[in-house]
Motif scaffolding. Structure first.
Motif, PDB file in Angstrom:
ATOM      1  N   ALA A 153      17.311  96.381 -31.963  1.00 59.82           N
ATOM      2  CA  ALA A 153      17.469  96.411 -30.508  1.00 59.82           C
ATOM      3  C   ALA A 153      16.333  95.655 -29.832  1.00 59.82           C
ATOM      4  CB  ALA A 153      17.523  97.850 -30.010  1.00 59.82           C
ATOM      5  N   LEU A 154      15.109  95.823 -30.331  1.00 61.39           N
ATOM      6  CA  LEU A 154      13.962  95.083 -29.790  1.00 61.39           C
ATOM      7  C   LEU A 154      14.117  93.594 -30.060  1.00 61.39           C
ATOM      8  CD1 LEU A 154      11.017  97.438 -30.865  1.00 61.39           C
ATOM      9  CD2 LEU A 154      11.923  97.129 -28.554  1.00 61.39           C
ATOM     10  N   ARG A 155      14.583  93.256 -31.247  1.00 60.73           N
ATOM     11  CA  ARG A 155      14.779  91.843 -31.571  1.00 60.73           C
ATOM     12  C   ARG A 155      15.847  91.220 -30.680  1.00 60.73           C
ATOM     13  NH1 ARG A 155      17.818  90.516 -36.979  1.00 60.73           N
ATOM     14  NH2 ARG A 155      19.441  91.351 -35.602  1.00 60.73           N
ATOM     15  N   ASP A 156      16.927  91.957 -30.470  1.00 62.27           N
ATOM     16  CA  ASP A 156      18.019  91.412 -29.656  1.00 62.27           C
ATOM     17  C   ASP A 156      17.577  91.180 -28.205  1.00 62.27           C
ATOM     18  OD1 ASP A 156      19.573  91.522 -31.891  1.00 62.27           O
ATOM     19  OD2 ASP A 156      20.581  93.403 -31.358  1.00 62.27           O
ATOM     20  N   ARG A 157      16.606  91.955 -27.755  1.00 63.71           N
ATOM     21  CA  ARG A 157      16.081  91.749 -26.387  1.00 63.71           C
ATOM     22  C   ARG A 157      14.982  90.694 -26.355  1.00 63.71           C
ATOM     23  NH1 ARG A 157      16.501  97.576 -26.173  1.00 63.71           N
ATOM     24  NH2 ARG A 157      14.248  97.763 -26.495  1.00 63.71           N
ATOM     25  N   GLY A 158      14.672  90.095 -27.490  1.00 60.29           N
ATOM     26  CA  GLY A 158      13.662  89.047 -27.547  1.00 60.29           C
ATOM     27  C   GLY A 158      12.237  89.565 -27.483  1.00 60.29           C
ATOM     28  N   GLN A 159      12.026  90.871 -27.724  1.00 58.09           N
ATOM     29  CA  GLN A 159      10.671  91.427 -27.639  1.00 58.09           C
ATOM     30  C   GLN A 159       9.913  91.322 -28.958  1.00 58.09           C
ATOM     31  OE1 GLN A 159      12.232  95.220 -26.004  1.00 58.09           O
ATOM     32  NE2 GLN A 159      10.796  94.895 -24.321  1.00 58.09           N
ATOM     33  N   ILE A 160      10.632  91.227 -30.055  1.00 57.44           N
ATOM     34  CA  ILE A 160      10.010  91.044 -31.363  1.00 57.44           C
ATOM     35  C   ILE A 160      10.853  90.079 -32.180  1.00 57.44           C
ATOM     36  CG2 ILE A 160       9.059  93.403 -31.362  1.00 57.44           C
ATOM     37  CD1 ILE A 160      11.191  94.099 -33.498  1.00 57.44           C
ATOM     38  N   ASN A 161      10.255  89.563 -33.252  1.00 57.15           N
ATOM     39  CA  ASN A 161      10.984  88.815 -34.274  1.00 57.15           C
ATOM     40  C   ASN A 161      10.845  89.567 -35.594  1.00 57.15           C
ATOM     41  OD1 ASN A 161      11.926  86.578 -32.728  1.00 57.15           O
ATOM     42  ND2 ASN A 161       9.851  85.734 -32.752  1.00 57.15           N
ATOM     43  N   LEU A 216      -1.768  95.891 -22.798  1.00 58.15           N
ATOM     44  CA  LEU A 216      -1.212  96.013 -21.455  1.00 58.15           C
ATOM     45  C   LEU A 216      -0.400  97.304 -21.331  1.00 58.15           C
ATOM     46  CD1 LEU A 216       0.074  92.356 -21.020  1.00 58.15           C
ATOM     47  CD2 LEU A 216      -1.840  93.402 -19.794  1.00 58.15           C
ATOM     48  N   PRO A 217      -0.364  97.915 -20.149  1.00 58.27           N
ATOM     49  CA  PRO A 217       0.445  99.139 -19.979  1.00 58.27           C
ATOM     50  C   PRO A 217       1.908  98.930 -20.357  1.00 58.27           C
ATOM     51  CG  PRO A 217      -1.024  98.822 -18.109  1.00 58.27           C
ATOM     52  CD  PRO A 217      -1.136  97.584 -18.943  1.00 58.27           C
ATOM     53  N   ASP A 218       2.463  97.761 -20.057  1.00 58.36           N
ATOM     54  CA  ASP A 218       3.871  97.511 -20.361  1.00 58.36           C
ATOM     55  C   ASP A 218       4.132  97.345 -21.862  1.00 58.36           C
ATOM     56  OD1 ASP A 218       4.403  97.613 -17.684  1.00 58.36           O
ATOM     57  OD2 ASP A 218       4.394  95.434 -17.387  1.00 58.36           O
ATOM     58  N   SER A 219       3.083  97.140 -22.635  1.00 57.70           N
ATOM     59  CA  SER A 219       3.277  96.938 -24.073  1.00 57.70           C
ATOM     60  C   SER A 219       3.656  98.224 -24.795  1.00 57.70           C
ATOM     61  CB  SER A 219       2.005  96.363 -24.698  1.00 57.70           C
ATOM     62  OG  SER A 219       0.953  97.324 -24.675  1.00 57.70           O
ATOM     63  N   THR A 220       3.378  99.366 -24.181  1.00 57.71           N
ATOM     64  CA  THR A 220       3.612 100.633 -24.875  1.00 57.71           C
ATOM     65  C   THR A 220       5.095 100.894 -25.150  1.00 57.71           C
ATOM     66  OG1 THR A 220       3.607 101.811 -22.758  1.00 57.71           O
ATOM     67  CG2 THR A 220       1.519 101.670 -23.951  1.00 57.71           C
ATOM     68  N   SER A 221       5.983 100.381 -24.294  1.00 56.66           N
ATOM     69  CA  SER A 221       7.405 100.613 -24.524  1.00 56.66           C
ATOM     70  C   SER A 221       7.870  99.962 -25.819  1.00 56.66           C
ATOM     71  CB  SER A 221       8.220 100.086 -23.341  1.00 56.66           C
ATOM     72  OG  SER A 221       8.044  98.683 -23.198  1.00 56.66           O
ATOM     73  N   VAL A 222       7.345  98.760 -26.101  1.00 62.58           N
ATOM     74  CA  VAL A 222       7.690  98.072 -27.349  1.00 62.58           C
ATOM     75  C   VAL A 222       7.001  98.746 -28.531  1.00 62.58           C
ATOM     76  CG1 VAL A 222       7.525  95.899 -28.617  1.00 62.58           C
ATOM     77  CG2 VAL A 222       8.078  95.893 -26.180  1.00 62.58           C
ATOM     78  N   ALA A 229       7.703 104.469 -33.849  1.00 61.20           N
ATOM     79  CA  ALA A 229       8.713 105.454 -34.238  1.00 61.20           C
ATOM     80  C   ALA A 229       9.460 104.991 -35.495  1.00 61.20           C
ATOM     81  CB  ALA A 229       9.689 105.681 -33.095  1.00 61.20           C
ATOM     82  N   ALA A 230       9.772 103.702 -35.572  1.00 63.62           N
ATOM     83  CA  ALA A 230      10.461 103.166 -36.746  1.00 63.62           C
ATOM     84  C   ALA A 230       9.567 103.257 -37.981  1.00 63.62           C
ATOM     85  CB  ALA A 230      10.879 101.721 -36.492  1.00 63.62           C
ATOM     86  N   LEU A 231       8.304 102.910 -37.826  1.00 66.37           N
ATOM     87  CA  LEU A 231       7.377 102.946 -38.959  1.00 66.37           C
ATOM     88  C   LEU A 231       7.130 104.372 -39.431  1.00 66.37           C
ATOM     89  CD1 LEU A 231       4.737 100.292 -37.831  1.00 66.37           C
ATOM     90  CD2 LEU A 231       6.640  99.998 -39.423  1.00 66.37           C
ATOM     91  N   LYS A 232       7.048 105.287 -38.499  1.00 61.35           N
ATOM     92  CA  LYS A 232       6.785 106.682 -38.862  1.00 61.35           C
ATOM     93  C   LYS A 232       7.982 107.312 -39.552  1.00 61.35           C
ATOM     94  CE  LYS A 232       5.021 111.019 -36.967  1.00 61.35           C
ATOM     95  NZ  LYS A 232       4.561 111.724 -35.736  1.00 61.35           N
ATOM     96  N   GLY A 233       9.191 106.951 -39.123  1.00 58.20           N
ATOM     97  CA  GLY A 233      10.375 107.570 -39.688  1.00 58.20           C
ATOM     98  C   GLY A 233      10.891 106.929 -40.958  1.00 58.20           C
TER      99      GLY A 233
END
Length: 227
Positions: free
Chosen positions: A95-103, A129-135, A141-145
């Motif tokens: 989902a993050l990749r599809d939004r262009g936030q990660i590769n 940055l404060p906005d970076s926390t959402s990513v 969460a993915a790494l922990k689970g």
């Protein structure tokens, strides 16, 4: 002792003088026997150790080359579990990749998550940055689970030189950025012993060139998840 009028016997006198030293011969024989015994025990122990080492090596080879149904099933189960973990991790990251936030780069035995630096930091700074926390929350969460192995966080900069009051070069800046992401992941519950931070400066560019597009792409943080 010679009686009166008798002549002393020189042979008896010599035996009497030699008797106190005879125990030395017995003692030396005992020491020699013990030394031979200990050497024999040591040789036996070495032989047992060598035999055990050979058995362990043979056992490791047999497990590696086990083509029996049970061995194949165990190997297949391990591979299946590994693939399930990888699939779970990727499902949360797509989902993050599809939004262009990660590769995401899927390599053999690992998954590399790349986050552009503009999402995480201001130019020339290593504070998140404060906005970076959402990513980063979703990545954590993915790494922990879905990850139990080592995680390497790498900081990368562009080739533009930097020198300010905080960072003397891109080495310090890239290392500080990797460390900032590692601290965030630890705060989110990732075990510290699984994490490592390293700065690469501009030595591993994603794109070659010195134009604006290449520099923007090369400023990033990568998270290498091992399996």
């Amino acid at each position: 002792m010679a009686l009166a009028g008798e002549k002393p016997n020189p042979k008896l006198d010599d035996d009497a003088e030699a008797r106190p030293e005879r125990w030395l011969l017995s003692y030396s024989d005992l020491v020699t026997t013990l030394m031979v015994l200990f050497l024999a025990l040591y040789a036996i122990q070495l032989a047992k150790y060598h035999e055990l080492e050979i058995k362990l090596l043979e056992s490791a080879r047999s497990v590696k080359n086990d083509r029996s149904p049970a061995g194949i099933a165990a190997h297949g189960a391990a591979n299946g579990q590994q693939e399930a973990v990888r699939a779970g991790l990727l499902s949360l990251l797509r989902a993050l990749r599809d939004r262009g936030q990660i590769n995401i780069d899927e390599e053999s035995g690992s998954v590399e998550i790349s986050i552009n630096a503009k999402i995480l930091f201001r130019a020339g700074d290593a504070h998140l940055l404060p906005d970076s926390t959402s990513v980063l929350d979703q990545v954590a969460a993915a790494l922990k689970g879905y990850s139990t192995r080592n995680i390497l966080v790498e900081g990368h900069t562009d080739s533009s030189p930097i020198s300010n009051a905080k960072y003397e070069s891109n080495w310090e800046l890239s290392s500080a950025r990797a460390g900032a992401v590692v601290r965030f992941l630890v705060d989110k519950g990732i075990e510290p012993q699984r994490l490592a931070a390293i700065g690469h400066s501009d030595n591993i560019p994603l794109l070659l060139g010195d134009d604006a597009a290449a520099r923007a792409a090369n400023r990033r943080v990568t998270i290498l998840v091992q399996y």
